[in-house]
Scaffold this motif. Structure first.
Motif, PDB file in Angstrom:
ATOM      1  N   ARG A 187      17.914  17.174  25.466  1.00  8.44           N
ATOM      2  CA  ARG A 187      18.239  15.757  25.474  1.00  8.44           C
ATOM      3  C   ARG A 187      19.720  15.640  25.101  1.00  8.44           C
ATOM      4  O   ARG A 187      20.299  16.566  24.546  1.00  8.44           O
ATOM      5  N   PRO A 188      20.314  14.492  25.420  1.00 15.02           N
ATOM      6  CA  PRO A 188      21.724  14.350  25.025  1.00 15.02           C
ATOM      7  C   PRO A 188      21.912  14.581  23.516  1.00 15.02           C
ATOM      8  O   PRO A 188      21.098  14.159  22.700  1.00 15.02           O
ATOM      9  N   HIS A 189      22.947  15.298  23.186  1.00 17.34           N
ATOM     10  CA  HIS A 189      23.324  15.593  21.803  1.00 17.34           C
ATOM     11  C   HIS A 189      22.434  16.641  21.133  1.00 17.34           C
ATOM     12  O   HIS A 189      22.582  16.867  19.914  1.00 17.34           O
ATOM     13  N   ASP A 190      21.525  17.279  21.880  1.00 14.24           N
ATOM     14  CA  ASP A 190      20.754  18.389  21.291  1.00 14.24           C
ATOM     15  C   ASP A 190      21.675  19.605  21.150  1.00 14.24           C
ATOM     16  O   ASP A 190      22.437  19.932  22.071  1.00 14.24           O
ATOM     17  N   PRO A 191      21.638  20.276  20.021  1.00 16.30           N
ATOM     18  CA  PRO A 191      22.426  21.498  19.887  1.00 16.30           C
ATOM     19  C   PRO A 191      21.834  22.608  20.763  1.00 16.30           C
ATOM     20  O   PRO A 191      20.648  22.577  21.136  1.00 16.30           O
ATOM     21  N   LEU A 192      22.622  23.645  21.099  1.00 14.60           N
ATOM     22  CA  LEU A 192      22.147  24.718  21.970  1.00 14.60           C
ATOM     23  C   LEU A 192      20.955  25.460  21.373  1.00 14.60           C
ATOM     24  O   LEU A 192      20.090  25.962  22.110  1.00 14.60           O
ATOM     25  N   CYS A 193      20.900  25.499  20.072  1.00  9.42           N
ATOM     26  CA  CYS A 193      19.810  26.240  19.441  1.00  9.42           C
ATOM     27  C   CYS A 193      18.469  25.541  19.531  1.00  9.42           C
ATOM     28  O   CYS A 193      17.422  26.156  19.372  1.00  9.42           O
ATOM     29  N   CYS A 194      18.530  24.230  19.734  1.00 11.21           N
ATOM     30  CA  CYS A 194      17.289  23.473  19.576  1.00 11.21           C
ATOM     31  C   CYS A 194      17.067  22.470  20.709  1.00 11.21           C
ATOM     32  O   CYS A 194      17.266  21.258  20.511  1.00 11.21           O
ATOM     33  N   PRO A 195      16.659  22.952  21.879  1.00 11.64           N
ATOM     34  CA  PRO A 195      16.362  22.010  22.968  1.00 11.64           C
ATOM     35  C   PRO A 195      15.111  21.196  22.620  1.00 11.64           C
ATOM     36  O   PRO A 195      14.098  21.754  22.214  1.00 11.64           O
ATOM     37  N   GLY A 196      15.195  19.877  22.746  1.00 15.64           N
ATOM     38  CA  GLY A 196      14.069  19.023  22.361  1.00 15.64           C
ATOM     39  C   GLY A 196      13.327  18.425  23.518  1.00 15.64           C
ATOM     40  O   GLY A 196      12.433  17.586  23.325  1.00 15.64           O
ATOM     41  N   GLY A 197      13.612  18.828  24.740  1.00 13.44           N
ATOM     42  CA  GLY A 197      12.964  18.185  25.893  1.00 13.44           C
ATOM     43  C   GLY A 197      11.890  19.050  26.557  1.00 13.44           C
ATOM     44  O   GLY A 197      11.476  18.754  27.682  1.00 13.44           O
ATOM     45  N   GLY A 198      11.436  20.091  25.843  1.00 10.63           N
ATOM     46  CA  GLY A 198      10.418  20.948  26.445  1.00 10.63           C
ATOM     47  C   GLY A 198      11.048  21.965  27.402  1.00 10.63           C
ATOM     48  O   GLY A 198      12.159  22.448  27.184  1.00 10.63           O
ATOM     49  N   ARG A 199      10.355  22.217  28.476  1.00 12.68           N
ATOM     50  CA  ARG A 199      10.904  23.164  29.457  1.00 12.68           C
ATOM     51  C   ARG A 199      10.437  22.779  30.857  1.00 12.68           C
ATOM     52  O   ARG A 199       9.431  22.071  31.026  1.00 12.68           O
ATOM     53  N   SER A 200      11.146  23.257  31.827  1.00 17.44           N
ATOM     54  CA  SER A 200      10.804  23.021  33.235  1.00 17.44           C
ATOM     55  C   SER A 200      10.575  24.372  33.921  1.00 17.44           C
ATOM     56  O   SER A 200      11.377  25.303  33.738  1.00 17.44           O
ATOM     57  N   THR A 201       9.479  24.464  34.644  1.00 21.26           N
ATOM     58  CA  THR A 201       9.139  25.713  35.345  1.00 21.26           C
ATOM     59  C   THR A 201       9.392  25.536  36.837  1.00 21.26           C
ATOM     60  O   THR A 201       8.940  24.549  37.445  1.00 21.26           O
ATOM     61  N   VAL A 202      10.105  26.485  37.417  1.00 22.69           N
ATOM     62  CA  VAL A 202      10.461  26.417  38.837  1.00 22.69           C
ATOM     63  C   VAL A 202      10.035  27.725  39.525  1.00 22.69           C
ATOM     64  O   VAL A 202      10.357  28.817  39.039  1.00 22.69           O
TER      65      VAL A 202
END
Length: 229
Positions: A187-202
């Motif tokens: 999400r905007p302003h999330d640090p690189l260590c801590c993504p808060g938007g889950g994940r996307s599988t492709v």
């Protein structure tokens, strides 16, 4: 005297009559002729000088019946199954010897390095598959981010997963012609260590020799509601 003449006349009459009778008997003498029957016909002919009387007996030649016995089950020709060759992009690698597989992996690592990245885990590269992948991190990266997926088709480099790198990407699964990648979402302003938007599988899949993502690749813009960096 008259009596003797009468007896003599009677004797002469009897002699004449007997000669006639004897002549009649001689006329009834039979002549029998037996003709040899032709070979194989068995015919026999009998004739006499008396009343015409002919007897013929014919035995027909008998030929043995011809018998043909055919097997109960007709011989069958072996089945031939023709298999059309698969397109080149779905044919598995014929790499067999471990030395050859190791040499191919080393060549793929060299390709990744020429693009300024260092492979994270070379065991993810499978020479026995048609589609192969290596995850590389930008060489000299202090935090281990800035990553890309490098794809190879039969050992030949064909490109990366996206035109811009992601903060992080990893291989979830892979098969002969498909590789599944997972992208952590920020999400905007999330640090690189801590993504808060889950994940996307492709899912990346080969289609007529072209690598195609089956789902949208997340945005690379940090200002997007959810992004991969």
């Amino acid at each position: 005297m008259r009596r003797r003449v009468a007896l003599t006349a009677c004797a002469l009459a009897l002699g004449t009559l007997g000669g006639g009778l004897l002549g009649g008997c001689g006329g009834g003498t039979k002549t029998v002729t037996v003709a040899a029957a032709p070979s194989g016909t068995g015919a026999r002919s009998t004739s006499s000088s008396g009343p015409a009387h002919t007897t013929s007996t014919a035995s027909a030649a008998t030929s043995p019946a011809s018998t043909t016995t055919s097997p109960g089950t007709a011989a069958q020709s072996p089945s031939t199954t023709r298999t059309a060759p698969a397109p080149a992009f779905v044919q598995p690698s014929t790499t067999g010897a471990p030395e050859a597989a190791g040499a191919e992996t080393a060549a793929a690592v060299a390709v990744v390095k020429t693009h300024g990245y260092t492979p994270s885990d070379t065991s993810e590269y499978h020479p026995n598959q048609t589609l192969r992948v290596l995850i590389g991190t930008r060489t000299g990266s202090a935090d281990g981010y800035d990553q890309r997926a490098f794809f190879f088709l039969g050992g030949k480099y064909i490109g990366t997963d996206a035109s811009q790198p992601s903060a992080s990407v990893r291989v979830v699964s892979q098969g002969d012609t498909e590789v599944v990648l997972a992208y952590p979402l920020y999400r905007p302003h999330d640090p690189l260590c801590c993504p808060g938007g889950g994940r996307s599988t492709v899912h990346f899949q080969l289609n007529d020799g072209q690598l195609v993502p089956l789902q949208p690749i997340p945005s690379a813009s940090s200002t997007a509601a959810l992004s991969r960096q």
